[in-house]
Design a protein around this motif. Structure first.
Motif, short mmCIF file in Angstrom:
data_model
loop_
_atom_site.label_atom_id
_atom_site.label_comp_id
_atom_site.label_asym_id
_atom_site.label_seq_id
_atom_site.Cartn_x
_atom_site.Cartn_y
_atom_site.Cartn_z
N PRO A 68 31.41 21.25 20.32
CA PRO A 68 32.45 22.27 20.44
C PRO A 68 31.81 23.65 20.62
O PRO A 68 30.62 23.81 20.39
N SER A 69 32.59 24.63 21.02
CA SER A 69 32.01 25.96 21.25
C SER A 69 31.53 26.53 19.92
O SER A 69 32.15 26.33 18.88
N GLY A 70 30.38 27.21 19.96
CA GLY A 70 29.80 27.77 18.75
C GLY A 70 28.98 26.78 17.95
O GLY A 70 28.59 27.08 16.83
N CYS A 71 28.68 25.61 18.52
CA CYS A 71 27.95 24.60 17.75
C CYS A 71 26.45 24.80 17.85
O CYS A 71 25.68 24.13 17.19
N GLY A 72 26.00 25.71 18.72
CA GLY A 72 24.57 25.98 18.84
C GLY A 72 23.93 25.36 20.06
O GLY A 72 22.73 25.50 20.26
N LYS A 73 24.71 24.71 20.91
CA LYS A 73 24.10 24.04 22.06
C LYS A 73 23.55 25.04 23.07
O LYS A 73 22.44 24.86 23.58
N THR A 74 24.28 26.13 23.29
CA THR A 74 23.79 27.12 24.25
C THR A 74 22.59 27.87 23.69
O THR A 74 21.63 28.16 24.41
N THR A 75 22.61 28.16 22.38
CA THR A 75 21.45 28.83 21.78
C THR A 75 20.22 27.94 21.87
O THR A 75 19.12 28.43 22.14
N THR A 76 20.41 26.64 21.66
CA THR A 76 19.29 25.72 21.80
C THR A 76 18.72 25.80 23.22
O THR A 76 17.50 25.89 23.41
N LEU A 77 19.62 25.80 24.19
CA LEU A 77 19.20 25.88 25.59
C LEU A 77 18.44 27.18 25.86
O LEU A 77 17.41 27.19 26.54
N ARG A 78 18.95 28.28 25.28
CA ARG A 78 18.30 29.57 25.49
C ARG A 78 16.93 29.64 24.81
O ARG A 78 16.04 30.35 25.28
N CYS A 79 16.78 28.90 23.71
CA CYS A 79 15.46 28.81 23.07
C CYS A 79 14.49 28.07 23.98
O CYS A 79 13.30 28.40 24.06
N ILE A 80 14.98 27.03 24.66
CA ILE A 80 14.13 26.28 25.58
C ILE A 80 13.72 27.18 26.75
O ILE A 80 12.58 27.18 27.19
N ALA A 81 14.70 27.99 27.22
CA ALA A 81 14.43 28.87 28.36
C ALA A 81 13.51 30.01 27.98
O ALA A 81 12.87 30.60 28.84
N GLY A 82 13.46 30.35 26.67
CA GLY A 82 12.66 31.49 26.25
C GLY A 82 13.48 32.77 26.21
O GLY A 82 12.95 33.84 25.96
N LEU A 83 14.79 32.67 26.46
CA LEU A 83 15.65 33.86 26.40
C LEU A 83 15.93 34.23 24.96
O LEU A 83 16.30 35.36 24.66
N GLU A 84 15.78 33.26 24.05
CA GLU A 84 15.84 33.54 22.61
C GLU A 84 14.53 33.03 22.02
O GLU A 84 13.98 32.04 22.50
N GLU A 85 14.07 33.71 20.98
CA GLU A 85 12.88 33.23 20.30
C GLU A 85 13.31 32.60 18.99
O GLU A 85 13.97 33.25 18.18
N PRO A 86 13.00 31.32 18.79
CA PRO A 86 13.44 30.68 17.54
C PRO A 86 12.75 31.31 16.33
O PRO A 86 11.62 31.79 16.44
N ASP A 87 13.45 31.31 15.18
CA ASP A 87 12.85 31.84 13.95
C ASP A 87 11.82 30.88 13.40
O ASP A 87 10.91 31.27 12.67
N GLY A 88 12.00 29.60 13.71
CA GLY A 88 11.05 28.62 13.23
C GLY A 88 11.07 27.41 14.14
O GLY A 88 12.01 27.22 14.91
N GLY A 89 10.01 26.60 14.05
CA GLY A 89 9.95 25.41 14.86
C GLY A 89 9.14 25.62 16.12
O GLY A 89 8.66 26.73 16.38
N ASP A 90 8.97 24.56 16.89
CA ASP A 90 8.14 24.62 18.08
C ASP A 90 8.87 24.10 19.31
O ASP A 90 9.67 23.18 19.22
N VAL A 91 8.55 24.73 20.44
CA VAL A 91 9.04 24.26 21.72
C VAL A 91 7.82 23.84 22.53
O VAL A 91 6.92 24.65 22.75
N LEU A 92 7.77 22.58 22.93
CA LEU A 92 6.67 22.09 23.75
C LEU A 92 7.22 21.72 25.11
O LEU A 92 8.13 20.90 25.22
N ILE A 93 6.68 22.36 26.14
CA ILE A 93 7.12 22.04 27.50
C ILE A 93 5.97 21.35 28.22
O ILE A 93 4.88 21.91 28.32
N GLY A 94 6.22 20.13 28.66
CA GLY A 94 5.16 19.36 29.30
C GLY A 94 3.98 19.15 28.38
O GLY A 94 2.84 19.10 28.83
N GLY A 95 4.25 19.04 27.08
CA GLY A 95 3.19 18.78 26.11
C GLY A 95 2.47 20.04 25.65
O GLY A 95 1.62 19.98 24.77
#
Lengths: 279, 378
Positions: free
Chosen positions: B57-84
């Motif tokens: 549903p809207s506001g569930c965090g799916k778009t923010t997750t996507l933006r973290c993958i894109a690098g448009l948002e910087e996550p407060d914690g955790g890791d993003v690995l692209i192509g390893g």
């Protein structure tokens, strides 16, 4: 009885007529001055005109040291250009900063607007006193420049805020995801899209500085700007030469406005800024 | 699992390369905005060329997750690995991704050809190569006639194609799509969905598709990730999520489930007897069985119910029909349960209507048709 559509068009006509009267009220004095500036060598500053000639324009051109308007005109033009350029750079930067919602941005906003609220005479006078205390020589290209920028900047700032307000930031983000750095995205995407606003800020900077009197009065030092020179001439003797000065500068302003209007129009044809984006 | 697409760097056994490379890995991503937690401990693995749908549903965090993958948002914690490769702190322009925005975010001041070539321009490709590749991709997307047009003069469908061409031209490892067909006319969506699915299969680029529309998610995704309140509720292939919803939220969010909440009354061999406000029901359990007396929830799909009862249908419930909707292949009956909640019963096939609104009917389902949820009873 007329229907509501009929009343609507009647209202339109009435309001249109009032608008025309207002525009006449705004422009007729300038037109009158323009007309009187073409009176003959023996003409005075009021109607009736004694003949028509270009005498007062010739006077303007071959002026004596006492009433030469050319140096103040050059000073005012240069000053206005400098204010315009400074206003553009600073207002774009300040509006960009406001988009970032930094801490205290509300205070920053109100402090910027203070430049509009503060009475010009006091600002100019206070600034002159402060400069004197600091031992800084007053001059049109240093002290006057600074005090005028504090006046023109808030207008440019407000213009840029309004422009960025309806700017779709997703377009910038799209550029970033396509491999553009922040600087490249600004240069290639943001700046072209807000250019009409930038030109508007520049026009504010120019026109507000060009005819500024109150803030210049105490801060120019020995060399006067055009408004000060005109005022001084009014004190000495009133001839149609003053009208010739006014007409000439109005004419150049009109040309400048016309130029920018054409530029706007051409840009709007090639770019539709009004995007169908919400938020 | 996709060993064929893997780098052919081998010879002897290479233990370091033993794991097939992932296109994307999210490890415990967290993102807060002030007091609001947008993403909370999201972990996700996307293997090569996978089609992943983030659904919620809207506001569930799916778009923010996507933006973290894109690098448009910087996550407060955790890791993003692209192509390893670790990419958590990389800016968007250094990531091997492209993104398609909901309202396409086309550059209003650039012609179609210019903005489709923008990505290549940023890669400092020679002018001739850019022109040639733009020409090629415009042709393959059937928009070569629009090359000199500006976005303002394009229709919704044309804009969508331009946005897609602009994103795909650099052949990124991952394409992120934020509600990519949400701005299109309803009639266009089916066609565009099919085209995008085929495109994804042909190119082998991983797609991460954010949507709130479950039809999109279930018909497109190889992997569907259901999110709610900043967390992943369930991830798996569409069949698994449709048939075995893991939580009451997923069951309620996915169409066609009837959700029941109650208390465990009795633990039998492989079965629970659950007491709910509308009756006692038998539900199979999977290890470990819930504690006696604990609160649980379960769901039954609407098509598993029947009004033609036999002794197989041990779970029974009486309810009043409030509406009947006929969709051709399926007739959906909406009932009101005695606790006020809605009960749905789908009858497949062109049977004659048996139940009319206002009628009280006893519906039943076999015990094994019910699915017990984990994350008990919230």
């Amino acid at each position: 009885m007329i229907g509501w559509k009929g009343r609507l068009s009647l209202t339109g006509w009435i309001l249109g007529a009032i608008t025309l009267v207002f525009l006449a009220y705004q422009w007729l004095p300038i037109f009158t001055l323009g007309l009187l500036s073409f009176s003959g060598p023996t003409g005075g500053t009021t109607f009736p005109m004694n003949g028509t000639s270009l005498h007062w324009y010739e006077e303007l051109w071959r002026a004596t040291v006492m009433n030469d308007f050319k140096p103040p005109l050059v000073r005012s033009s240069l000053l206005a250009l400098a204010c315009s350029a400074t206003t553009i750079v600073l207002s774009v930067m300040a509006a960009q900063a406001m988009r970032g919602q930094f801490r205290g941005n509300g205070w920053f906003f109100y402090l910027m607007l203070l430049g509009i609220m503060a009475p010009g005479i006091l600002v100019g006078f206070g600034f002159a006193i402060m400069m004197r205390l600091m031992g800084v020589e007053l001059s049109w290209d240093t002290t006057t420049f600074l005090v005028q920028v504090s006046w023109t900047l808030p207008f440019g700032f407000l213009t840029m805020l309004a422009v960025f307000n309806r700017f779709d930031k997703k377009v910038e983000e799209a550029a970033l995801t396509l491999g553009a750095s922040r600087l490249t995205a600004f240069r290639r995407i943001t700046l072209p899209l807000v250019l009409p606003g930038v030109i508007g800020a520049g026009l504010f900077g120019f026109s507000l500085s060009y005819d500024e009197y109150a803030r210049s009065m105490f801060t120019t030092g020995p060399d006067a700007t055009l408004p000060l020179a005109v005022m001084a001439q009014l004190d000495r003797q009133l001839t149609p030469e003053i009208y010739a000065v006014g007409t000439t500068t109005t004419f150049f302003s009109l040309i400048a406005v016309l130029f920018f209007t054409l530029a706007f129009w051409a840009m709007r044809r090639s770019t539709s800024l009004r995007r169908s984006s919400s938020a | 699992m996709d060993a064929l697409a893997h780098d052919p760097v081998e010879g002897a056994a290479a233990p370091a390369h033993a794991r097939p490379q992932l296109d994307l890995e999210l490890i415990n991503i967290r993102k807060r905005y002030g007091d609001f937690t947008a993403v909370d401990g999201v972990s996700l693995k996307v293997s090569k060329g996978q089609f992943v749908c983030l659904l919620g549903p809207s506001g569930c965090g799916k778009t923010t997750t996507l933006r973290c993958i894109a690098g448009l948002e910087e996550p407060d914690g955790g890791d993003v690995l692209i192509g390893g490769k670790e990419a958590t702190r990389d800016p968007p322009w250094q990531r091997d991704i492209a993104m398609m925005f909901q309202d396409f975010a086309l550059f209003p001041h650039m012609t179609v050809a210019k903005q489709v070539g923008f990505g290549l321009e940023m890669l400092k490709k020679p002018r001739a190569e850019i022109a040639q590749r733009v020409q090629h991709i415009l042709k393959s997307f059937e928009i070569d006639g629009l090359a000199d047009r500006k976005p303002a003069s394009l229709s919704g469908g044309q804009r969508q194609r331009v946005a897609l061409a602009r994103a795909m031209i650099t052949e990124p490892r991952i394409l992120l799509l934020d509600e990519p067909i949400g701005a299109l006319d309803y009639s266009l969506r089916e066609t565009v969905m099919l085209e995008l699915k085929l495109l994804q299969q042909r190119t082998g680029i991983s797609f991460i598709w954010v949507t709130h529309d479950q039809n999109e998610a279930f018909s497109l995704g190889d992997l569907v990730v259901v999110m709610n309140h900043a967390r992943i509720e369930q991830q798996g292939p569409p069949e698994e999520i449709l048939q075995r919803p893991a939580t009451a939220f997923v069951a309620g969010f996915v169409q066609g489930n009837n959700v029941f909440r109650g208390r465990v009354k009795e633990v039998l061999a492989g079965m629970l007897r659950i007491e709910t406000p509308v009756g006692m029901f038998l539900v199979p359990w999977v290890a470990p069985p819930p504690m006696l007396g604990s609160e649980v929830s379960f769901s039954v799909r609407a098509e598993q119910l029947t009004d033609a009862l036999s002794e197989r249908h041990v779970n029974r419930l009486s309810a009043v029909c409030t509406a009947v909707e006929y969709f051709g292949a399926v007739r959906r009956h909406v009932f009101e349960r005695s606790d006020g909640e809605v009960l749905k019963y789908d009858q497949f096939g062109a049977h004659a209507a048996r139940i009319v609104p206002g009628q009280r009917t006893v519906l039943g389902w076999p015990a094994e048709a019910a699915v017990l949820h984990a994350g008990a009873g919230q």
